[in-house]
Design an enzyme around this catalytic site. Structure first.
Site, PDB file in Angstrom:
ATOM      1  N   LYS A   1     -12.734 -20.443 -19.962  1.00 22.90           N
ATOM      2  CA  LYS A   1     -13.632 -21.102 -19.003  1.00 22.90           C
ATOM      3  C   LYS A   1     -13.110 -22.491 -18.651  1.00 22.90           C
ATOM      4  CE  LYS A   1     -17.136 -23.800 -18.922  1.00 22.90           C
ATOM      5  NZ  LYS A   1     -16.892 -24.482 -17.644  1.00 22.90           N
TER       6      LYS A   1
ATOM      7  N   GLU B   1     -11.162 -31.099 -29.283  1.00 20.07           N
ATOM      8  CA  GLU B   1     -10.394 -32.315 -28.993  1.00 20.07           C
ATOM      9  C   GLU B   1     -11.208 -33.135 -28.002  1.00 20.07           C
ATOM     10  OE1 GLU B   1      -7.965 -33.525 -30.529  1.00 20.07           O
ATOM     11  OE2 GLU B   1      -7.610 -31.752 -31.753  1.00 20.07           O
TER      12      GLU B   1
ATOM     13  N   CYS C   1      -7.564 -38.732 -22.010  1.00 23.36           N
ATOM     14  CA  CYS C   1      -8.209 -38.992 -23.300  1.00 23.36           C
ATOM     15  C   CYS C   1      -7.401 -40.017 -24.089  1.00 23.36           C
ATOM     16  CB  CYS C   1      -8.330 -37.700 -24.088  1.00 23.36           C
ATOM     17  SG  CYS C   1      -6.765 -36.826 -24.231  1.00 23.36           S
TER      18      CYS C   1
END
Ligand code: NAD
Length: 478
Positions: free
Chosen positions: A174, A246, A280
């Site tokens: 997804k 993560e 990130c």
């Protein structure tokens, strides 16, 4: 004229769903990149059941069969790199140069894992008892759910799908609802490469589809925000299935008193502002020794003011728009908050108009900030960085570690002693010396500390820890 809605791949068939995700180009909000079907609950269940049957055969398929599929996927990604990079750039807003590098990296990852298939060895251990041998066998975990964010629409799916398939699992994938086009193209490539029917399903949609996937798989690998990751891990724990998450960061870049100025500025430009700070591993906290605040700030502001902010696909663009109106509003609200908290805006921070209507933001740099300000504690995920002045290495390290996050950290220094000490003592999964906080390689682990990660690491051979289950066999031969 109605446009065709790109379908989901469910149980080996391309099928329509309910409603559609409207994919808007952030560089030109008048352009619809495409419309993508949302998977239904029934389709999630159907995909899981097909994955279970196809996965049983895949788990025992000869390694060469698995390796060949991954290599064919890599070849096709590489062959279509230009087209995929353009699509990525249009839907996510990443400068075309960065999009091309991302697609190239995805091909390298599939190729790397086509080799990893042959390194999926077990272990043989001595026993406490004479005549007994012990074997540790690594087996596929089954059906894995892979849920990904919007900021790396090709490479993050690649670094989950490739090891999942390499180590013998079936996949329900997804992608983020904001970037379905790249995911659809990747799924099409995997399907055309000869992936067994039902082994890999594409299930597009929002968090509802994500939750439904967690409810039907044997393990879930998630990348995204801390809030969603916590919800995913809790849902997985309720079913007693493994979760790998993560998550976000508030990554420090330390500029020591003995730093090389050019390296320091390069690291800040690359780490804080490229890809609009939407990484990130972006360095949002610039922890600068007081002796270097003046020259570093002056040089950084000069470089920032030369950056070209514009449409992602335009040649010469350094930084494209931010992903959407909501992210732009969030970035602007943090810029306002920083000023309210007493930070001094040194450059940027305003919305920009370009030839096309888009979410363009001038990268913002703040001076005179403290590590206690909210702008230095919460993940913004935009092109916003704050200078935090410190006195000496010890204070710099203490400030770097004073955060709830622990993904990446970097120091720019010419002291071997400080470099070694920093690597050993900074509390983050990734420690960099004279390099930007962002920029990871695929053959070594990616994982953070504290609230940046949960579960075993991704990437490299280490991914096997998550995508397999260890079993132990004892044999007595008299
Ligand atoms: P997000 O958490 O909003 O969404 C991530 C994915 O989860 C999307 O596909 C979303 O549809 C899905 N989702 C939403 N609610 C869900 C639920 N309840 N159950 C299951 N799935 C659900 O994150 P985002 O905004 O797409 O991505 C940005 C975040 O990702 C930032 O925090 C960034 O730091 C992080 N990120 C981390 C890494 C890393 O490797 N550590 C890499 C890239 C991005």
């Amino acid at each position: 004229m109605s446009t065709a809605i790109f379908p989901n791949l469910v149980a080996g068939e391309w099928v329509s769903g309910h409603g559609a995700l409207i994919n808007i180009n952030p560089s030109d909000t008048d352009e619809v990149v495409g419309e993508y079907a949302c998977a239904t609950s029934a389709q999630v269940r159907e995909a899981a059941s097909a994955a279970r049957s196809a996965g049983a055969a895949w788990a025992v398929a000869a390694p060469g069969v698995r390796s060949d599929l991954l290599r064919r996927i890599a070849d096709e990604i590489e062959r279509r790199c230009g087209e995929l990079a353009l699509l990525l750039s249009r839907e996510e807003g990443k400068a075309l140069r960065d999009a091309t590098a991302e697609v190239t990296r995805a091909a390298e990852i599939f190729r790397y894992y086509s080799g990893e298939v042959f390194r999926m060895a077990g272990e043989r251990s001595p026993s406490l008892r004479s005549g007994v041998t012990i074997e540790v066998l690594y087996e596929p975990i089954g059906v894995v759910g892979l849920i990904t964010p919007w900021n790396f629409p090709v490479v993050i799916p690649a670094w989950k799908i490739a090891p999942a398939l390499a180590y013998g699992n079936a996949v329900l994938f997804k992608p983020s609802e904001l970037v379905p086009a790249s995911a659809w193209a990747l799924a099409d490539i995997i399907d055309r490469a000869g992936c067994p029917k039902g082994l890999f399903s594409l299930l597009m949609g929002d968090g509802t589809v994500g939750r439904e996937i967690v409810d039907v798989v044997d393990a879930v690998s998630f990348t995204g925000s801390v809030a969603t990751g916590t919800a995913v891990a809790q849902r997985a724990a309720a079913r007693m299935i493994p979760a790998q998450c993560e998550l976000g960061g508030k990554n420090p870049l330390v500029i020591a008193a003995d730093a090389d100025l050019d390296v320091a500025v390069d690291c800040a430009i690359q780490g804080s502002f490229m890809q609009a700070g939407q990484r990130c591993t972006a360095s949002s906290r610039l922890i600068v020794d007081v002796e270097r605040v003046a020259d570093f700030t002056q040089a950084l502001v000069a470089r920032m003011e030369k950056l070209v902010i514009g449409a992602a696909i335009s040649p010469g663009t350094d930084i494209g728009p931010v992903i959407d109106e909501r992210q732009l509003a969030k970035d602007l609200s943090y810029i306002e908050l920083a000023e309210t908290e007493g930070a001094r805006l040194l450059t940027g921070g305003g919305r920009l108009n370009r030839a096309t209507p888009g979410h363009f933001l001038s990268p913002a740099l703040f001076g005179d900030t403290s590590n206690q300000m909210r702008v230095n504690r919460e993940e913004i995920f935009g092109p916003v960085a704050c200078i935090i002045p410190v006195r000496g290495y010890d204070e710099a390290l203490a400030v770097a570690n004073d955060t709830d996050f622990g993904l990446s950290a970097s120091i720019v220094t010419s002291s071997l002693k400080h470099a070694q000490h920093f690597k050993a003592n900074v509390r983050s999964g990734l420690a960099m010396v004279n390099l930007p906080t962002a920029g990871v390689e695929f053959h070594v682990p990616l994982s953070g500390l504290k609230s940046s990660s949960y579960g075993p690491p991704e990437m490299g051979h280490h991914a096997m820890r998550f995508y397999t289950k260890a079993r132990t066999a004892y044999t007595f031969a008299a």
